[in-house]
Design a protein around this motif. Structure first.
Motif, PDB file in Angstrom:
ATOM      1  N   VAL A  90      46.475  48.796  61.791  1.00 24.97           N
ATOM      2  CA  VAL A  90      46.903  47.780  60.629  1.00 24.97           C
ATOM      3  C   VAL A  90      48.431  46.927  61.186  1.00 24.97           C
ATOM      4  N   LEU A  91      49.244  47.764  61.627  1.00 28.17           N
ATOM      5  CA  LEU A  91      50.504  47.180  62.326  1.00 28.17           C
ATOM      6  C   LEU A  91      50.080  45.974  63.090  1.00 28.17           C
ATOM      7  N   PHE A  92      48.930  46.124  64.147  1.00 27.00           N
ATOM      8  CA  PHE A  92      48.856  45.209  64.874  1.00 27.00           C
ATOM      9  C   PHE A  92      48.288  44.018  64.248  1.00 27.00           C
ATOM     10  N   LEU A  93      47.637  44.200  63.151  1.00 31.19           N
ATOM     11  CA  LEU A  93      46.842  43.024  62.486  1.00 31.19           C
ATOM     12  C   LEU A  93      48.133  42.257  61.673  1.00 31.19           C
ATOM     13  N   VAL A  94      48.927  43.235  61.171  1.00 32.07           N
ATOM     14  CA  VAL A  94      50.022  42.459  60.413  1.00 32.07           C
ATOM     15  C   VAL A  94      50.865  41.629  61.131  1.00 32.07           C
ATOM     16  N   VAL A  95      51.412  42.164  62.596  1.00 26.78           N
ATOM     17  CA  VAL A  95      52.070  41.100  63.193  1.00 26.78           C
ATOM     18  C   VAL A  95      51.247  40.030  63.511  1.00 26.78           C
ATOM     19  N   ILE A  96      50.103  40.026  63.682  1.00 22.51           N
ATOM     20  CA  ILE A  96      49.222  38.693  63.840  1.00 22.51           C
ATOM     21  C   ILE A  96      49.339  37.791  62.753  1.00 22.51           C
ATOM     22  N   LEU A  97      48.957  38.320  61.721  1.00 18.14           N
ATOM     23  CA  LEU A  97      49.136  37.605  60.377  1.00 18.14           C
ATOM     24  C   LEU A  97      50.259  37.009  59.866  1.00 18.14           C
ATOM     25  N   VAL A  98      51.242  37.818  60.208  1.00 20.95           N
ATOM     26  CA  VAL A  98      52.774  37.483  59.824  1.00 20.95           C
ATOM     27  C   VAL A  98      53.230  36.165  60.623  1.00 20.95           C
ATOM     28  N   THR A  99      52.891  36.313  61.950  1.00 22.47           N
ATOM     29  CA  THR A  99      53.001  35.253  62.792  1.00 22.47           C
ATOM     30  C   THR A  99      52.353  33.879  62.529  1.00 22.47           C
ATOM     31  N   LEU A 100      50.845  34.041  62.324  1.00 16.90           N
ATOM     32  CA  LEU A 100      49.983  32.808  61.745  1.00 16.90           C
ATOM     33  C   LEU A 100      50.331  32.295  60.656  1.00 16.90           C
ATOM     34  N   ALA A 101      50.679  33.035  59.632  1.00 16.66           N
ATOM     35  CA  ALA A 101      51.253  32.464  58.420  1.00 16.66           C
ATOM     36  C   ALA A 101      52.572  31.802  58.398  1.00 16.66           C
ATOM     37  N   THR A 102      53.506  32.579  59.458  1.00 20.61           N
ATOM     38  CA  THR A 102      54.989  31.966  59.244  1.00 20.61           C
ATOM     39  C   THR A 102      54.616  30.721  60.005  1.00 20.61           C
ATOM     40  N   ILE A 153      68.077  38.289  54.745  1.00 22.97           N
ATOM     41  CA  ILE A 153      67.510  38.241  53.391  1.00 22.97           C
ATOM     42  C   ILE A 153      66.637  39.733  53.369  1.00 22.97           C
ATOM     43  N   LEU A 154      66.103  40.185  54.453  1.00 26.22           N
ATOM     44  CA  LEU A 154      65.256  41.435  54.285  1.00 26.22           C
ATOM     45  C   LEU A 154      66.155  42.568  54.148  1.00 26.22           C
ATOM     46  N   VAL A 155      67.328  42.828  54.576  1.00 26.20           N
ATOM     47  CA  VAL A 155      68.301  43.659  54.147  1.00 26.20           C
ATOM     48  C   VAL A 155      68.608  43.614  52.877  1.00 26.20           C
ATOM     49  N   ALA A 156      68.831  42.457  52.354  1.00 26.52           N
ATOM     50  CA  ALA A 156      69.316  42.226  50.976  1.00 26.52           C
ATOM     51  C   ALA A 156      68.188  42.432  49.905  1.00 26.52           C
ATOM     52  N   VAL A 157      66.898  42.292  50.312  1.00 24.69           N
ATOM     53  CA  VAL A 157      65.742  42.387  49.292  1.00 24.69           C
ATOM     54  C   VAL A 157      64.965  43.881  49.348  1.00 24.69           C
ATOM     55  N   LEU A 158      64.834  44.438  50.653  1.00 30.74           N
ATOM     56  CA  LEU A 158      63.998  45.502  50.851  1.00 30.74           C
ATOM     57  C   LEU A 158      64.439  46.740  50.104  1.00 30.74           C
ATOM     58  N   PRO A 159      65.644  46.927  49.911  1.00 31.27           N
ATOM     59  CA  PRO A 159      66.003  48.257  49.216  1.00 31.27           C
ATOM     60  C   PRO A 159      65.712  47.983  47.694  1.00 31.27           C
ATOM     61  N   TYR A 160      65.478  46.941  47.185  1.00 33.32           N
ATOM     62  CA  TYR A 160      65.116  46.846  45.889  1.00 33.32           C
ATOM     63  C   TYR A 160      63.492  46.702  45.671  1.00 33.32           C
ATOM     64  N   GLY A 268      59.887  34.580  52.917  1.00 34.53           N
ATOM     65  CA  GLY A 268      58.988  34.810  51.945  1.00 34.53           C
ATOM     66  C   GLY A 268      57.277  34.978  52.154  1.00 34.53           C
ATOM     67  N   VAL A 269      57.002  34.030  53.113  1.00 31.08           N
ATOM     68  CA  VAL A 269      55.776  34.021  53.631  1.00 31.08           C
ATOM     69  C   VAL A 269      55.198  35.604  54.357  1.00 31.08           C
ATOM     70  N   GLY A 270      56.318  35.697  55.475  1.00 29.93           N
ATOM     71  CA  GLY A 270      55.979  37.171  56.043  1.00 29.93           C
ATOM     72  C   GLY A 270      56.130  38.317  55.383  1.00 29.93           C
TER      73      GLY A 270
END
Length: 344
Positions: A90-102, A153-160, A268-270
């Protein structure tokens, strides 16, 4: 007669970067030495102060950083990668989808050119992405801003997003084995030779990629420990931050401020794609959602693993997935980049 002006500009640039790194370290921000140096030097560049990092120094920085990244490829981590086949797939697909969406967001919504949108969309691995982008005509200032804002942003948001509780357990981290002076000399010689070969073969990002491949092989086989001390790495982070910051020299303040909104939209998209995949895998396999979100988030290996420690999740799981993503990017991106950005 020797011209002192370039040396003075270099000294001022590095001094500004060191001040920025110290300030960000004192505040406690993520990737402090890199991001602090980048932001302070970028402010200087935007303010039209003379700042510069010579190309020879940049290449040396990439060699050392590539060498240091191989320290994460230990036999234990390599073995753990095979323990999670479904989530890895799934990680392989996530990398592709995040890249395409962003990429779609940056290209269509933000109006970036094709090359800059491609590098700006790649999830994480700032050093490697910048090494690749530096050899193209892409807008490095935009790419650096997009990638850096994403990490903050990730470091600020992800813990919450991971947990609503502030309770956590700190996990002990093993002390890395440092090479001896003789091993260090051999290590630098081999990694430099590998980088030169990679550049000779016209491998994109060859200065960093060659050193990474060599150090990974040496560390994974137990031939030579490749972990470098912080006193050696911190100046490299500062230097790389200065190099990135210098690329804002041709950018106006208005253009820079507009990048902040683009960076927020891109992350936000990624993150939406990563969160959706994490929820699906969590539902299917019964794994903690937060653990999967950290594993799939388009951030850096060190930062995401540290968050796993702090939030009492499985750091080995997160590290293995982030490392697999990074290694996959290093292995495939040179080929993908050559195909995607090939001359028509």
């Amino acid at each position: 007669m020797f011209d002192l002006r370039p040396a003075a500009i270099l000294a001022m640039t590095l001094a500004l970067g060191a001040v920025g790194g110290l300030l960000f370290t004192f505040i406690g921000l993520p990737a402090a030495w890199l991001s602090g140096a980048m932001i302070v030097v970028a402010i200087a560049a935007l303010s039209r102060l003379p700042v510069a990092i010579p190309g020879l120094m940049r290449n040396g920085l990439f060699i050392i950083l590539g060498l240091s990244m191989g320290a994460g490829v230990s036999p234990d981590v390599v073995q753990r990668v095979s323990q999670w086949p479904v989530s890895m797939a799934v990680l392989f697909l996530v990398v592709i989808l995040v890249t395409l969406a962003t990429y779609a967001f940056l290209r269509i919504t933000a109006g970036w050119d094709r090359t800059s949108a491609y590098f700006g969309a790649l999830p994480g691995a700032l050093s490697f992405v910048m090494a690749l982008a530096a050899e193209t005509k892409s807008d490095l200032a935009r790419i650096a801003a997009s990638q850096s804002i994403r990490l903050l942003i990730l470091v600020a948001v992800l813990p919450y997003a991971v947990t609503g509780s502030t309770d956590h357990v700190m996990h002990g981290m093993e002390r890395p084995v440092l090479p001896t002076l003789t091993e260090l000399a051999v290590l630098f010689a081999l990694c430099t030779a590998a980088s030169l070969l990679a550049v000779r073969l016209r491998l994109p990002g060859g200065w960093l990629t060659g050193a990474f491949f060599m150090s990974s092989a040496l560390n994974a086989t137990g031939t030579i420990p490749v972990a470098l001390p912080q006193w050696m790495l911190i100046p490299c982070y500062i230097g790389l931050g200065c190099f990135i910051g210098c690329r804002f020299e041709q950018t106006t303040w208005r253009s820079f401020l507009s990048m902040i909104g683009v960076g927020l939209g891109a992350v936000g998209v990624g993150l939406a794609v990563s969160a959706g995949a994490a929820w699906a895998v969590s539902y299917a396999l019964g794994l903690p959602f937060g653990q999967l979100l950290l594993a799939y988030a388009p951030g850096g290996l060190e930062v995401m693993t540290l968050l796993a420690f702090m939030l009492d999740l499985d750091p080995a799981f997160v590290a293995a997935h982030q490392l697999a993503r990074y290694i996959g990017m290093v292995l495939l991106l040179p080929i993908v980049t050559a195909l995607v950005l090939r001359k028509r």
